[in-house]
Design an enzyme around this catalytic site. Sequence first.
Site, PDB file in Angstrom:
ATOM      1  N   HIS A 107     -87.412 -14.795  13.871  1.00 33.23           N
ATOM      2  CA  HIS A 107     -86.109 -14.282  14.325  1.00 33.23           C
ATOM      3  C   HIS A 107     -86.236 -12.805  14.728  1.00 33.23           C
ATOM      4  CE1 HIS A 107     -84.885 -17.453  11.291  1.00 33.23           C
ATOM      5  NE2 HIS A 107     -84.215 -17.854  12.360  1.00 33.23           N
TER       6      HIS A 107
ATOM      7  N   GLY B  44     -86.233 -19.328  20.247  1.00 33.28           N
ATOM      8  CA  GLY B  44     -87.670 -19.493  19.997  1.00 33.28           C
ATOM      9  C   GLY B  44     -88.207 -20.766  20.620  1.00 33.28           C
TER      10      GLY B  44
ATOM     11  N   GLN C 120     -84.693 -27.916  21.648  1.00 28.72           N
ATOM     12  CA  GLN C 120     -83.434 -27.164  21.651  1.00 28.72           C
ATOM     13  C   GLN C 120     -83.378 -26.218  22.849  1.00 28.72           C
ATOM     14  OE1 GLN C 120     -81.475 -25.325  18.071  1.00 28.72           O
ATOM     15  NE2 GLN C 120     -82.498 -23.495  18.746  1.00 28.72           N
TER      16      GLN C 120
HETATM   17  O1  PAF Z   1     -82.136 -22.562  16.089  1.00 26.30           O
HETATM   18  C1  PAF Z   1     -81.203 -22.387  15.276  1.00 26.30           C
HETATM   19  O2  PAF Z   1     -81.329 -21.639  14.282  1.00 26.30           O
HETATM   20  C2  PAF Z   1     -79.882 -23.096  15.488  1.00 26.30           C
HETATM   21  O3  PAF Z   1     -80.071 -24.381  15.971  1.00 26.30           O
HETATM   22  C3  PAF Z   1     -78.896 -22.301  16.378  1.00 26.30           C
HETATM   23  C4  PAF Z   1     -79.437 -22.146  17.799  1.00 26.30           C
HETATM   24  C5  PAF Z   1     -78.654 -20.940  15.776  1.00 26.30           C
HETATM   25  C6  PAF Z   1     -77.572 -23.037  16.472  1.00 26.30           C
HETATM   26  O4  PAF Z   1     -76.977 -23.189  15.222  1.00 26.30           O
END
Ligand code: PAF
Length: 282
Positions: free
Chosen positions: A37, A148, A154
């Site tokens: 992060h 990421g 995603q």
């Molecule tokens: O990748 C994550 O941590 C989650 O899927 C996100 C993008 C914050 C959505 O809740």
Amino acid sequence: MIIAETIQEVRDQVRAWKREGLSVGLVPTMGYLHEGHASLVEESVRQCDRTVSSVFVNPTQFGPNEDLETYPRDFEHDCALLETKGCDLVFHPSVEEMYPDGFATYVEIQSEMPKQLCGKTRPIHFRGVCTVVSKLFHIVEPDKAFFGQKDAQQLAIIRRMVTDLSMGITIVGCPIIRESDGLAKSSRNTYLNEAERKAALVLSQAVFLGQRLVAEGERDADRVVAAMSAHIAKEPLARIDYVSAVDGMTMLPVHEIENDVLIAMAVYIGKTRLIDNFSVKL
Ligand code: PAF
């Protein structure tokens, strides 16, 4: 660093920045932040004048038997990390703020894309992700948003959503950050006991093996997947959910390695489900 708990506070602050002509980057997270992060925040700080990060464990992306209740949380630590990395505002809403009484609108991609890979065992996951991410986009109205590459499906789905709904936000994908022994950083690594932590190395080892085979010229995706799966299967604590080669945009299965192929896996180590992947760009 400003800590905002309401949508209105975020809107007021971001609009004030926009009136000054400043660009805004968004780093959506579910908290329990690690160096992965941190690298997204650093990239946003590099590319944008102001950085907003959200810390919200989003209930709509967890299935009924998943780890919503036990998902690790440490907001104080998250704030300390975000502040050191130069984040300007952290949005930490309650579930009621994000999902008010009567909430009934979801964003869902109507193709095979969210049904592949993780979607096979997590059928409502990407609907929850798209819904919360589009809410965050409406709340923050960022110029850029940072995700990421570890969550490659995603990332591909969010790119699709942004294009389809003409959201006008630049999506920036950032590289996977690994521990020194190769394990991809994940908030869920914290669930692993000592033996499982060692066993979890089969994921990154399989990634490195797959990358080596492709670098050596292997173009048969099934052979690469089979070699990676065989390596993981040697570890008694590991149970494969999937190891698959898919098109990097559509997430549909491929059998030949051409440009833009994603080779991704989900593997249970004990009860903990971990993911890892690599992309082939020829
Ligand atoms: O990748 C994550 O941590 C989650 O899927 C996100 C993008 C914050 C959505 O809740």
